[in-house]
Design a protein around this motif. Structure first.
Motif, mmCIF file in Angstrom:
data_model
loop_
_atom_site.group_PDB
_atom_site.id
_atom_site.type_symbol
_atom_site.label_atom_id
_atom_site.label_comp_id
_atom_site.label_asym_id
_atom_site.label_seq_id
_atom_site.Cartn_x
_atom_site.Cartn_y
_atom_site.Cartn_z
ATOM 1 N N SER A 33 0.820 -1.211 0.000
ATOM 2 C CA SER A 33 0.000 0.000 0.000
ATOM 3 C C SER A 33 0.857 1.264 0.000
ATOM 4 O O SER A 33 0.390 2.342 -0.367
ATOM 5 C CB SER A 33 -0.913 0.018 1.225
ATOM 6 O OG SER A 33 -1.599 1.237 1.322
ATOM 7 N N ILE A 51 -5.965 4.212 0.312
ATOM 8 C CA ILE A 51 -7.187 3.892 1.054
ATOM 9 C C ILE A 51 -8.316 3.516 0.089
ATOM 10 O O ILE A 51 -9.404 3.148 0.524
ATOM 11 C CB ILE A 51 -7.636 5.063 1.953
ATOM 12 C CG1 ILE A 51 -7.884 6.326 1.130
ATOM 13 C CG2 ILE A 51 -6.616 5.307 3.057
ATOM 14 C CD1 ILE A 51 -8.569 7.436 1.912
ATOM 15 N N SER A 52 -8.061 3.639 -1.222
ATOM 16 C CA SER A 52 -8.994 3.183 -2.252
ATOM 17 C C SER A 52 -8.197 3.028 -3.539
ATOM 18 O O SER A 52 -6.981 3.262 -3.561
ATOM 19 C CB SER A 52 -10.155 4.173 -2.448
ATOM 20 O OG SER A 52 -9.729 5.310 -3.168
ATOM 21 N N ASP A 53 -8.865 2.654 -4.626
ATOM 22 C CA ASP A 53 -8.166 2.458 -5.895
ATOM 23 C C ASP A 53 -7.419 3.701 -6.359
ATOM 24 O O ASP A 53 -6.348 3.608 -6.955
ATOM 25 C CB ASP A 53 -9.163 2.039 -6.987
ATOM 26 C CG ASP A 53 -9.265 0.531 -7.115
ATOM 27 O OD1 ASP A 53 -8.341 -0.168 -6.653
ATOM 28 O OD2 ASP A 53 -10.268 0.051 -7.669
ATOM 29 N N GLU A 54 -7.996 4.884 -6.097
ATOM 30 C CA GLU A 54 -7.423 6.121 -6.620
ATOM 31 C C GLU A 54 -6.981 7.108 -5.548
ATOM 32 O O GLU A 54 -6.406 8.146 -5.884
ATOM 33 C CB GLU A 54 -8.442 6.827 -7.524
ATOM 34 C CG GLU A 54 -8.855 6.055 -8.756
ATOM 35 C CD GLU A 54 -9.891 6.813 -9.568
ATOM 36 O OE1 GLU A 54 -9.535 7.305 -10.653
ATOM 37 O OE2 GLU A 54 -11.042 6.919 -9.096
ATOM 38 N N LYS A 115 -5.347 12.192 -5.261
ATOM 39 C CA LYS A 115 -5.989 11.325 -6.252
ATOM 40 C C LYS A 115 -5.000 11.028 -7.365
ATOM 41 O O LYS A 115 -4.349 11.931 -7.898
ATOM 42 C CB LYS A 115 -7.239 11.987 -6.832
ATOM 43 C CG LYS A 115 -8.011 11.074 -7.785
ATOM 44 C CD LYS A 115 -9.308 11.716 -8.239
ATOM 45 C CE LYS A 115 -10.085 10.772 -9.150
ATOM 46 N NZ LYS A 115 -11.372 11.366 -9.592
ATOM 47 N N ILE A 125 -4.972 -2.032 -0.523
ATOM 48 C CA ILE A 125 -5.776 -0.935 0.017
ATOM 49 C C ILE A 125 -5.979 -1.197 1.505
ATOM 50 O O ILE A 125 -6.477 -2.254 1.892
ATOM 51 C CB ILE A 125 -7.127 -0.830 -0.707
ATOM 52 C CG1 ILE A 125 -6.896 -0.487 -2.185
ATOM 53 C CG2 ILE A 125 -8.016 0.211 -0.045
ATOM 54 C CD1 ILE A 125 -8.146 -0.542 -3.028
#
Length: 211
Positions: A33, A51-54, A115, A125
């Motif tokens: 991560s 913390i997410s895909d993007e 982002k 993630i």
């Protein structure tokens, strides 16, 4: 709405992985991560985590130039931010969220959300911890790029003290400049804080919300 705790991690002592046991999968997720956050214009190097895909979380002071004048903080965000994975993949990132309470106090909300310009496939993630009932002696782990080294380094420490209101936690761990923005994980692999500052020997935790 999830809660994440900001950690101001202060240098105490060097620890090794033999002192407490953390599942190797958690160590691997910490590393997969983790990204290096870099700005050539700002000559700034730090750490971040997915913390997410993007979306990547890091420290605000990693991605912005800060000037403190009394109780006011003037800032400007670097416009050439890049996230670099452990395998060397580069992706440009844009800041989309910053602290909503800027002040010169040492415990201001030192975080930012970035982002990515494209999806990084080979990554982990990290889940955010909802339970803040930490225990003394609980092992913790974080990964990062101390002193801007090209090699990611993973650290292990233990929670050594907690105030009654749980606003202050002492963690025995080692950190250096460049670790700022790294995720502090508990032994369940959840994010309980962000490495933000080293000085003296304590870890401060401050609550903030991610929508």
């Amino acid at each position: 709405m999830k809660h994440l705790l900001i950690v101001i991690l202060l240098l105490m002592s060097n620890l090794n992985f033999g002192q407490n046991s953390i599942d190797p999968t958690i160590i691997n997720n910490s590393r997969k991560s983790c990204v290096k956050i870099y700005s050539q214009l700002g000559k700034s190097i730090g750490t971040g985590f997915f913390i997410s895909d993007e979306l990547i979380v890091t420290c605000f002071h990693v991605i912005a130039k800060l000037e403190v004048n009394g109780t006011n903080v003037n800032w400007s965000i670097f416009q050439d931010l890049i996230a670099i994975t452990e395998n060397g993949e580069n992706v440009s990132v844009t800041c989309i969220s910053i602290p909503n309470n800027m002040s010169s106090e040492p415990l201001f909300q030192d975080f930012a959300i970035l982002k990515t310009s494209k999806i990084i496939k080979d990554k982990a993630i990290l889940p955010l911890a909802l339970n803040i009932d930490h225990k003394i002696g609980e092992p913790v782990i974080f990964s990062g790029y101390p002193l801007g080294t090209p090699v990611m380094v993973s650290y292990m420490g233990t929670i050594s003290g907690i105030t009654k209101d749980k606003s202050l936690i002492c963690v025995q761990a080692s950190t250096n400049k460049g670790n700022s923005g790294g995720a502090l994980l508990n032994n369940s692999g959840e994010v309980i804080g962000i490495v933000s500052l080293r000085e003296g020997g304590m870890v401060y935790l401050q609550d903030f919300k991610i929508i």
